[in-house]
Scaffold this active site. Structure first.
Site: not given
Length: 229
Positions: A7, A9
């Protein structure tokens, strides 16, 4: 094949790139400060709660880019990368990526943020494979090319959509889940579907709900850095 899925952020990036891009567009005068901040904060609260309507959010988040056009948008994003993203790509995150690269793993960035914001960040990390929210495009009136419309193209890579998009990525290469070994790093409860799908889930800088699940299930917890907005 060994896959390392990341991922973006608050996992590899200390900030939320989508939110930060919105703040940046206000700073350079592309959006009304009060109205944009109010709506941006509301959408971000829904994201953290796992209740975000991603179709509505992407229309909102790409309005300023769509109106400015490709050349102005590209120039602004280059400044955004230099001023905002680069300071938030900390050595600990880069080292994690490089550890997997050194092992010969195939690296993928799998994010719910749109491709306009994230493609240059994937490039900065040296990650060739990007699964992000794809943006619909239409021809420009002057015939000079095409540009984003504000709509999403295909399945958005959010929540269960990350599993769907990963499945499609594998199928395009003649692979199946059984034929790969996947490690996935994520900070967010929104990514629980993909974390549950892979062989090695790693709760990375996790939010409180994901941390509790990781502790209960015996998943690895990795704290690379303190989160920023």
């Amino acid at each position: 094949m060994n896959l390392a899925l990341f991922d973006l952020d608050h996992t590899l990036l200390q900030i939320d790139s989508d939110y930060a891009w919105g703040v940046y567009t206000t700073r350079i005068g592309w959006t009304d400060p009060e109205d944009f901040a109010r709506r941006n904060d509301a959408f971000y609260a829904h994201y953290k709660a796992g209740t975000l309507d991603i179709q509505d959010y992407v229309r909102f988040a790409t309005d300023a880019v769509r109106e400015r056009g490709p050349q102005a948008a590209a120039a602004a994003h280059a400044d955004f990368m230099r001023e905002v993203v680069a300071p938030a790509l900390l050595p600990a995150a880069r080292e994690l990526v490089e550890q997997h690269r050194a092992r010969g793993d195939t690296l993928l960035l799998v994010t719910a943020t749109n491709e306009f914001v994230t493609a240059p960040i994937a490039q900065a990390l040296g990650i060739d494979h990007l699964i992000a929210v794809q943006l619909e495009r239409a021809p420009l009136p002057d015939g000079s090319g095409d540009w984003i419309t504000g709509a999403i193209r295909g399945v958005p890579s959010a929540r269960e959509g990350k599993v769907t998009r990963m499945q499609a990525w594998l199928a395009e290469r003649g692979l199946t889940w059984d034929g790969v070994h996947c490690t996935f790093y994520s900070d967010s409860i929104n990514d629980l579907p993909l974390l549950e799908k892979v062989q090695v889930p790693v709760a990375t800088n996790p939010d409180d709900r994901l941390r509790a699940i990781a502790q209960a299930r015996g998943w690895r917890i990795l704290d690379l850095f303190e989160k920023l907005t």
